[in-house]
Design an enzyme around this catalytic site. Sequence first.
Site, PDB file in Angstrom:
ATOM      1  CD  GLU A 278      39.585  25.928  31.783  1.00 39.03           C
ATOM      2  OE1 GLU A 278      39.939  26.611  30.826  1.00 39.03           O
ATOM      3  OE2 GLU A 278      38.395  25.798  32.134  1.00 39.03           O
TER       4      GLU A 278
ATOM      5  CG  ASP B 234      34.262  29.680  44.308  1.00 39.86           C
ATOM      6  OD1 ASP B 234      34.377  28.567  44.822  1.00 39.86           O
ATOM      7  OD2 ASP B 234      34.986  30.650  44.598  1.00 39.86           O
TER       8      ASP B 234
ATOM      9  CE  LYS C 238      47.066  28.849  54.151  1.00 40.99           C
ATOM     10  NZ  LYS C 238      47.821  27.684  53.907  1.00 40.99           N
TER      11      LYS C 238
ATOM     12  CG  ASP D 288      28.996  34.551  45.416  1.00 43.84           C
ATOM     13  OD1 ASP D 288      28.782  35.751  45.676  1.00 43.84           O
ATOM     14  OD2 ASP D 288      29.808  33.844  46.045  1.00 43.84           O
TER      15      ASP D 288
HETATM   16  P1  ATP Z   1      36.426  29.012  48.702  1.00 44.57           P
HETATM   17  O1  ATP Z   1      36.943  27.895  49.556  1.00 44.57           O
HETATM   18  O2  ATP Z   1      35.326  29.769  49.334  1.00 44.57           O
HETATM   19  O3  ATP Z   1      36.168  28.597  47.294  1.00 44.57           O
HETATM   20  P2  ATP Z   1      38.534  30.538  47.566  1.00 44.57           P
HETATM   21  O4  ATP Z   1      37.780  30.825  46.330  1.00 44.57           O
HETATM   22  O5  ATP Z   1      39.339  31.618  48.141  1.00 44.57           O
HETATM   23  O6  ATP Z   1      37.624  30.058  48.702  1.00 44.57           O
HETATM   24  P3  ATP Z   1      39.728  28.286  46.226  1.00 44.57           P
HETATM   25  O7  ATP Z   1      38.632  28.268  45.231  1.00 44.57           O
HETATM   26  O8  ATP Z   1      40.046  27.039  46.928  1.00 44.57           O
HETATM   27  O9  ATP Z   1      39.484  29.311  47.389  1.00 44.57           O
HETATM   28  O10 ATP Z   1      41.020  28.851  45.537  1.00 44.57           O
HETATM   29  C1  ATP Z   1      42.045  29.459  46.252  1.00 44.57           C
HETATM   30  C2  ATP Z   1      42.836  30.308  45.314  1.00 44.57           C
HETATM   31  O11 ATP Z   1      43.593  29.475  44.440  1.00 44.57           O
HETATM   32  C3  ATP Z   1      42.012  31.160  44.381  1.00 44.57           C
HETATM   33  O12 ATP Z   1      41.668  32.357  44.973  1.00 44.57           O
HETATM   34  C4  ATP Z   1      42.935  31.336  43.192  1.00 44.57           C
HETATM   35  O13 ATP Z   1      43.856  32.359  43.406  1.00 44.57           O
HETATM   36  C5  ATP Z   1      43.662  30.021  43.145  1.00 44.57           C
HETATM   37  N1  ATP Z   1      43.018  29.102  42.214  1.00 44.57           N
HETATM   38  C6  ATP Z   1      41.963  28.317  42.470  1.00 44.57           C
HETATM   39  N2  ATP Z   1      41.620  27.578  41.423  1.00 44.57           N
HETATM   40  C7  ATP Z   1      42.482  27.906  40.435  1.00 44.57           C
HETATM   41  C8  ATP Z   1      42.639  27.502  39.063  1.00 44.57           C
HETATM   42  N3  ATP Z   1      41.832  26.605  38.526  1.00 44.57           N
HETATM   43  N4  ATP Z   1      43.624  28.054  38.342  1.00 44.57           N
HETATM   44  C9  ATP Z   1      44.441  28.968  38.903  1.00 44.57           C
HETATM   45  N5  ATP Z   1      44.332  29.409  40.174  1.00 44.57           N
HETATM   46  C10 ATP Z   1      43.374  28.877  40.932  1.00 44.57           C
HETATM   47 MG    MG Z   2      36.943  29.549  45.270  1.00 47.49          MG
END
Ligand code: ATP
Ligand code: MG
Length: 309
Positions: A121, A184, A51, A166
Amino acid sequence: GSRPDTVMLSGSAQPTPRLPSTHLLNRLLFSTPFRRRLTIDDFEIGRPLGKGKFGNVYLARLKESHFIVALKVLFKSQIEKEGLEHQLRREIEIQAHLQHPNILRLYNYFHDARRVYLILEYAPRGELYKELQKSHTLDEQHTATIMEELADALTYCHEKKVIHRDIKPENLLLGFKGEVKIADFGWSVHTPSLRRKTMCGTLDYLPPEMIERRTYNEKVDLWCIGVLCYELLVGYPPFESPSHNETYRRILKVDLRFPPSLPLGAQDLVSKLLRYQPLERLPLAQIMEHPWVRAHSRRVLPPSVQMAS
Ligand code: ATP
Ligand code: MG
């Protein structure tokens, strides 16, 4: 690659393999009849992977090719409410042009009336942050491998004038073989992730020049990977303190203390990265050739891909 010739040295860093371009991958993987744009109906959606602040990430598979991806679903309403349309565009623009084995690929994107979908990916071993929470520290091998991978990935970014700003365990994902994938891009700068409950957690990786709001350059990334190297080996970041002010103070003084158990080679590397003066920080090429990194890194590169033109 434009790194200096180091091929004669045994055990030295290997050149990065060429990856297929986003353009080529899109032709191979995501082409649709009559070149229509992708839609959500082109995917089978699997389990949620996580999430984020603006939506969820799902494991997904292209119906046609069975290619596995991570699909990040963002709600337009939330992005507009926070005025982040430009920031999102920039993240897409930057990440789509970066092709490196240690940078999470953004293959493509599409949108419908309410959502924006990023085709990413898939990183099968999830977050480095979770791994660190589970095992508290990483060993020298794993940490040195990550340092080599990050130095190589950041060399590539800096050549393209991209500064990550970051780097921290929350923004690093792990590939099939445990290789690191920087995620990110350009996004987290304006949306500090709220994963670490204490606010001071988010300050631990800030370099002095950003705290003092001076102009900064790509050398901020050197500071961040110095902090990361320490945290991975020791289990907590070097300037961690009970209060914000204390953390700021310790960062600005570079109040760096090593537990005696920390191997001297790692102490040497970290102390050469955590310098108040950005110009004094060990350059990326020298991180890859640092004796402690060379002695412990077990980096595995994916097979290089021949480019069809
Ligand atoms: P932000 O919205 O600030 O980026 P975040 O990094 O917590 O917040 P997301 O980047 O949306 O949120 O990702 C949420 C979670 O989903 C991640 O913390 C990770 O555990 C999982 N995730 C995201 N992208 C991938 C990916 N490409 N492969 C596997 N897991 C992923
Ligand atoms: Mg993220």
